[in-house]
Design an enzyme around this catalytic site. Structure first.
Site, PDB file in Angstrom:
ATOM      1  N   ASN A  19       0.837  -1.212   0.000  1.00 37.13           N
ATOM      2  CA  ASN A  19       0.000   0.000   0.000  1.00 37.13           C
ATOM      3  C   ASN A  19       0.869   1.258   0.000  1.00 37.13           C
ATOM      4  OD1 ASN A  19      -2.930  -0.571   0.000  1.00 37.13           O
ATOM      5  ND2 ASN A  19      -2.412  -1.841   1.760  1.00 37.13           N
ATOM      6  N   ARG A  70       4.464  -0.886  25.717  1.00 42.28           N
ATOM      7  CA  ARG A  70       3.764  -0.341  24.555  1.00 42.28           C
ATOM      8  C   ARG A  70       3.715   1.189  24.640  1.00 42.28           C
ATOM      9  NH1 ARG A  70       0.768  -3.052  21.012  1.00 42.28           N
ATOM     10  NH2 ARG A  70       0.747  -4.892  22.354  1.00 42.28           N
ATOM     11  N   ARG A  96       0.587  -2.992  14.836  1.00 44.05           N
ATOM     12  CA  ARG A  96       0.690  -2.688  16.251  1.00 44.05           C
ATOM     13  C   ARG A  96      -0.659  -2.210  16.759  1.00 44.05           C
ATOM     14  NH1 ARG A  96       4.476  -3.966  19.693  1.00 44.05           N
ATOM     15  NH2 ARG A  96       4.226  -1.987  20.794  1.00 44.05           N
ATOM     16  N   ASN A 112      -6.162   4.280   8.591  1.00 42.70           N
ATOM     17  CA  ASN A 112      -5.734   2.883   8.562  1.00 42.70           C
ATOM     18  C   ASN A 112      -6.524   2.157   7.487  1.00 42.70           C
ATOM     19  OD1 ASN A 112      -4.376   0.501   9.523  1.00 42.70           O
ATOM     20  ND2 ASN A 112      -6.283  -0.122  10.497  1.00 42.70           N
ATOM     21  N   HIS A 114      -7.973  -1.748   6.612  1.00 49.32           N
ATOM     22  CA  HIS A 114      -8.231  -3.040   7.256  1.00 49.32           C
ATOM     23  C   HIS A 114      -8.931  -3.967   6.267  1.00 49.32           C
ATOM     24  CE1 HIS A 114      -8.903  -5.866  10.507  1.00 49.32           C
ATOM     25  NE2 HIS A 114     -10.148  -5.984  10.096  1.00 49.32           N
ATOM     26  N   THR A 146      -9.199   5.525  15.777  1.00 50.63           N
ATOM     27  CA  THR A 146      -9.569   5.939  17.127  1.00 50.63           C
ATOM     28  C   THR A 146      -8.974   4.925  18.103  1.00 50.63           C
ATOM     29  OG1 THR A 146     -11.628   4.664  17.144  1.00 50.63           O
ATOM     30  CG2 THR A 146     -11.739   6.925  16.280  1.00 50.63           C
ATOM     31  N   GLN A 176      -6.574  -7.335  -1.827  1.00 49.16           N
ATOM     32  CA  GLN A 176      -5.401  -6.457  -1.817  1.00 49.16           C
ATOM     33  C   GLN A 176      -5.347  -5.579  -3.069  1.00 49.16           C
ATOM     34  OE1 GLN A 176      -1.215  -7.925  -2.271  1.00 49.16           O
ATOM     35  NE2 GLN A 176      -0.966  -7.040  -0.227  1.00 49.16           N
TER      36      GLN A 176
END
Length: 221
Positions: A19, A70, A96, A112, A114, A146, A176
């Site tokens: 991407n 983290r 992550r 993001n 997904h 978020t 993809q």
């Protein structure tokens, strides 16, 4: 955004960066009014870093294994990102789970992607889960980030049919291909100022989008 003032972007990756490559290609072709200021990976030696270097983009490794928690990693990551003064942070296969403080710091300016039709199949193994459920359709979602894992408002989805002969690998490949179409679209909308997050909803050209975001349907088989 005008061509004289491209949107500054930092891209976060953990792997091959396909991407990322779609964004690099769009930037080079003049189709995306962005400047990718840096690519940061939490894993050393991944192909996405090579893609960045080949494109003349600063490639940075910040190995999460070198941090005690983290929270410590996310704090260091935010410092590195903010050093580039980006207007948008793009997660491109960044594997992550982010702390709430990190998500809040970039709220409304972090995207993001997904591989599912959110809110279905948050988390991992999305393609096999869609097959196991007998779904007739599957796809991919670009969403604002978020504190909720894969739970931010959707900007755009690409819907692909599930074929009788599909396994997780073939389905993933077709999904993809659509990722490389809709992620640049979402980034372009944001760069042009037409896509924003407001009151925990994605807004396109001043109109709140439905929960599924703007949907693109394909007969791609």
């Amino acid at each position: 955004m005008s061509s004289a003032s491209p949107l500054r972007v930092v891209v976060l990756i953990s792997g091959s960066g396909s991407n990322l490559q779609a964004l690099i290609d769009g930037q080079k072709a003049g189709e995306l009014p962005i400047e990718i200021a840096a690519v940061i990976s939490n894993r050393p030696g991944v192909k996405g870093l090579e893609r960045a270097t080949n494109a003349g983009i600063e490639a940075i490794t910040l190995d999460h294994k070198g941090f005690a928690s983290r929270e410590a990693f996310d704090s260091a990551l935010a410092q590195r990102i903010d050093g580039f003064e980006p207007q948008l942070v793009v997660l491109a296969g960044f594997m992550r789970i982010l702390t709430p403080d990190f998500a809040q710091h970039y709220l409304g300016r972090m995207l993001n992607i997904h591989p599912s039709l959110l809110p279905k199949y948050q988390g991992l193994n999305t393609h096999q889960r869609a097959l196991d459920a007998g779904d007739s359709e599957h796809g991919v979602t670009v969403h604002f980030v978020t504190a909720e894992l894969d739970g931010g408002p959707a900007a755009i989805q690409a819907v692909v049919p599930v074929l009788k002969e599909d396994d997780a690998s073939t389905l993933a490949s077709r999904v993809q291909a659509q990722e490389h179409v809709i992620y640049p679209m979402a980034v372009k909308w944001f760069a042009e100022g037409t896509l924003r997050m407001h009151n925990n909803a994605a807004v396109l050209k001043g109109e709140p989008l439905p929960a599924s975001g703007y949907q693109v349907r394909t007969n791609n088989v």
